[in-house]
Each structure stands twice: as C-alpha cells, then as structure tokens.
Design a protein around this motif. Structure first.
Motif, PDB file in Angstrom:
ATOM      1  N   LYS A   1      58.308  25.567  28.882  1.00 36.89           N
ATOM      2  CA  LYS A   1      58.743  26.045  30.192  1.00 36.89           C
ATOM      3  C   LYS A   1      57.660  26.914  30.831  1.00 36.89           C
ATOM      4  O   LYS A   1      57.357  26.777  32.032  1.00 36.89           O
ATOM      5  N   ASN A   2      57.057  27.794  30.047  1.00 41.69           N
ATOM      6  CA  ASN A   2      55.993  28.658  30.567  1.00 41.69           C
ATOM      7  C   ASN A   2      54.773  27.860  31.014  1.00 41.69           C
ATOM      8  O   ASN A   2      54.072  28.256  31.952  1.00 41.69           O
ATOM      9  N   ASP A   3      54.536  26.740  30.322  1.00 37.72           N
ATOM     10  CA  ASP A   3      53.403  25.876  30.667  1.00 37.72           C
ATOM     11  C   ASP A   3      53.749  24.885  31.770  1.00 37.72           C
ATOM     12  O   ASP A   3      52.905  24.070  32.164  1.00 37.72           O
ATOM     13  N   GLY A   4      54.990  24.956  32.258  1.00 41.90           N
ATOM     14  CA  GLY A   4      55.407  24.053  33.325  1.00 41.90           C
ATOM     15  C   GLY A   4      55.599  22.618  32.869  1.00 41.90           C
ATOM     16  O   GLY A   4      55.545  21.687  33.682  1.00 41.90           O
ATOM     17  N   VAL A   5      55.853  22.438  31.572  1.00 43.26           N
ATOM     18  CA  VAL A   5      56.016  21.088  31.022  1.00 43.26           C
ATOM     19  C   VAL A   5      57.479  20.663  31.088  1.00 43.26           C
ATOM     20  O   VAL A   5      58.352  21.335  30.538  1.00 43.26           O
ATOM     21  N   LYS A   6      57.714  19.553  31.772  1.00 47.72           N
ATOM     22  CA  LYS A   6      59.056  18.993  31.837  1.00 47.72           C
ATOM     23  C   LYS A   6      59.124  17.706  31.018  1.00 47.72           C
ATOM     24  O   LYS A   6      58.111  17.049  30.785  1.00 47.72           O
ATOM     25  N   LEU A   7      60.319  17.347  30.602  1.00 45.19           N
ATOM     26  CA  LEU A   7      60.522  16.165  29.780  1.00 45.19           C
ATOM     27  C   LEU A   7      60.453  14.905  30.629  1.00 45.19           C
ATOM     28  O   LEU A   7      60.880  14.903  31.792  1.00 45.19           O
ATOM     29  N   ASP A   8      59.917  13.823  30.038  1.00 44.70           N
ATOM     30  CA  ASP A   8      59.944  12.549  30.755  1.00 44.70           C
ATOM     31  C   ASP A   8      61.348  11.960  30.629  1.00 44.70           C
ATOM     32  O   ASP A   8      62.227  12.529  29.975  1.00 44.70           O
ATOM     33  N   ASP A   9      61.575  10.811  31.247  1.00 50.52           N
ATOM     34  CA  ASP A   9      62.924  10.239  31.300  1.00 50.52           C
ATOM     35  C   ASP A   9      63.502   9.965  29.912  1.00 50.52           C
ATOM     36  O   ASP A   9      64.672  10.252  29.648  1.00 50.52           O
ATOM     37  N   GLU A  10      62.685   9.429  29.022  1.00 51.06           N
ATOM     38  CA  GLU A  10      63.163   9.113  27.676  1.00 51.06           C
ATOM     39  C   GLU A  10      63.526  10.386  26.911  1.00 51.06           C
ATOM     40  O   GLU A  10      64.563  10.452  26.239  1.00 51.06           O
ATOM     41  N   ALA A  11      62.675  11.400  27.035  1.00 50.96           N
ATOM     42  CA  ALA A  11      62.925  12.660  26.345  1.00 50.96           C
ATOM     43  C   ALA A  11      64.140  13.373  26.937  1.00 50.96           C
ATOM     44  O   ALA A  11      64.925  13.984  26.204  1.00 50.96           O
ATOM     45  N   ARG A  12      64.297  13.306  28.254  1.00 48.40           N
ATOM     46  CA  ARG A  12      65.450  13.923  28.916  1.00 48.40           C
ATOM     47  C   ARG A  12      66.750  13.304  28.401  1.00 48.40           C
ATOM     48  O   ARG A  12      67.746  14.005  28.173  1.00 48.40           O
ATOM     49  N   GLU A  13      66.750  11.988  28.217  1.00 47.77           N
ATOM     50  CA  GLU A  13      67.944  11.305  27.729  1.00 47.77           C
ATOM     51  C   GLU A  13      68.295  11.758  26.312  1.00 47.77           C
ATOM     52  O   GLU A  13      69.464  12.002  25.993  1.00 47.77           O
ATOM     53  N   LYS A  14      67.280  11.901  25.460  1.00 48.22           N
ATOM     54  CA  LYS A  14      67.519  12.345  24.084  1.00 48.22           C
ATOM     55  C   LYS A  14      68.033  13.788  24.061  1.00 48.22           C
ATOM     56  O   LYS A  14      68.963  14.112  23.327  1.00 48.22           O
ATOM     57  N   PHE A  15      67.410  14.639  24.871  1.00 47.40           N
ATOM     58  CA  PHE A  15      67.823  16.040  24.924  1.00 47.40           C
ATOM     59  C   PHE A  15      69.264  16.138  25.412  1.00 47.40           C
ATOM     60  O   PHE A  15      70.065  16.902  24.864  1.00 47.40           O
ATOM     61  N   SER A  16      69.593  15.343  26.423  1.00 47.02           N
ATOM     62  CA  SER A  16      70.941  15.347  26.978  1.00 47.02           C
ATOM     63  C   SER A  16      71.959  14.906  25.931  1.00 47.02           C
ATOM     64  O   SER A  16      73.041  15.502  25.806  1.00 47.02           O
TER      65      SER A  16
END
Length: 206
Positions: free
Chosen positions: A118-133
């Motif tokens: 978060k501090n580095d401004g890194v967001k998850l890509d679509d595949e990673a977002r789905e897994k996290f969700s």
C-alpha cells in the motif's frame, strides 16, 4: 485421572480460550455473539467433545483456506513445509498443533506485506484481486466461529475438563491462531478497500 492433570487442563482451556473472545469480537467492531445453528453457544451438562473437535477443525480449515488465497494474491513465498501445513489444515480432516503453529507464523507476515504494498502504491491485478476477495469470507467466518468456539470451550472446560484430553494440544494452539488472525483484520480490510474489494459483513458468517 489425577486431580493435578484435571486442573492443568482446566487452566489451559479457560485461559487460552478466553484470549479468543475480546480479540475476535473487537476485530469486527464488537459484534454480538450470534446464535448459529449447529455451532452451540451455551453451556451444557454434557460435553460434546467430538462436536467441539469438528468445529475446531472447521475454524482452522477456514483460516488455512483464507491464508492460502491471501498468500497467492500477495505473492508471499512460503516453505514447502508450511505449504504442507496449509494443505493439511485446509482439508477439514484436522491438523496437528504443530501445523497450526506454522500457519500462525505465516499469518504474521501478512500485515507487513500489505502495508508495504500500500505504501508503495502497489495494487493487485484482476487475478490477484479475485483470489484476495475469495479469501475474505473464510477469514471472517473463521474469526466469528472461532470466537463462538472459544466461549463453548470455556463452558466445556468448566463442565468436564477430562473430556478435552484428546484436544489439549490443539486447544492450546488455537487462541494464538485466532488472536493472530483477528489482529490482522484492520490491515486486511484496509488493503481490500484500497483495491476496491468489497468486504463481507461479519453477519455473513452466521
């Protein structure tokens, strides 16, 4: 059974399980303890040790499943030994206290990783977002059920501590696991929101 052994078991259950309750509840803003069909929620004259064991396995399985998904989403590397522990505990067939300790140690790296990203401004890509969700619901479910289980373990410990003999190692490891995961709730929900991921309400675990 020697009285000293009974006293030691009672102490382990009461002190250990009591640690679960305030941490897990505060993680979701002080949610009220829900009454969940099949999950108990009150003291009883007879102790259903098998039922408590199955519920413990279910809580641990929820945490193992969520942690596996979070690790994959965040790109966290874990050893083969710890991956085996995750697989063992995800199966709902039960896992050892050693496996539980390994899983708890994995969870300790979540906060730092999410804060760094978060501090580095890194967001998850679509595949990673789905897994996290997908990891959020078993995470929350495990936390809520873990709090209820903690209460029922306390009741069981007061009612018949000797019935807990076969679960003692797991009971000792459980509070650390539930408390550790619960303490990460703020960081998990914050990073989920940062990535535009909806966080399920605690009531979804009922």
């Amino acid at each position: 059974v020697k009285m000293k052994q009974v006293k030691n078991i009672t102490t382990a259950i009461l002190l250990g399980s009591a640690l679960i309750l305030p941490t897990a509840a505060s993680a979701f803003g002080g949610f009220s303890m829900p009454s969940v069909p099949g999950l108990g929620g009150g003291s009883s004259k007879s102790v259903d040790a098998k039922g408590l064991s199955n519920r413990t396995n279910s809580v641990v399985s929820d945490f193992a499943k969520s942690l596996t998904l979070f690790n994959e989403a965040l790109g966290l590397e874990v050893s083969a030994e710890k991956k085996e522990a995750l697989a063992n505990c995800s199966s709902s067939k039960g896992c050892s206290s050693d496996d539980m300790d390994k899983i708890t140690s994995i969870s300790e790296g979540l906060d730092d990783k999410m804060s760094q990203m978060k501090n580095d401004g890194v967001k998850l890509d679509d595949e990673a977002r789905e897994k996290f969700s997908k990891g959020l619901l078993p995470y929350i479910t495990g936390t809520v059920k873990g709090a209820i289980l903690g209460k029922d373990l306390i009741d069981a410990g007061k009612s018949d501590p000797t019935s807990m003999f076969g679960m003692l190692d797991v009971i000792v490891a459980l509070p650390k696991m539930v408390s550790g995961f619960s303490s990460s709730t703020g960081a998990i929900t914050e990073y989920a929101t940062y990535n535009g991921i909806d966080v399920p309400e605690a009531s979804a675990a009922e």
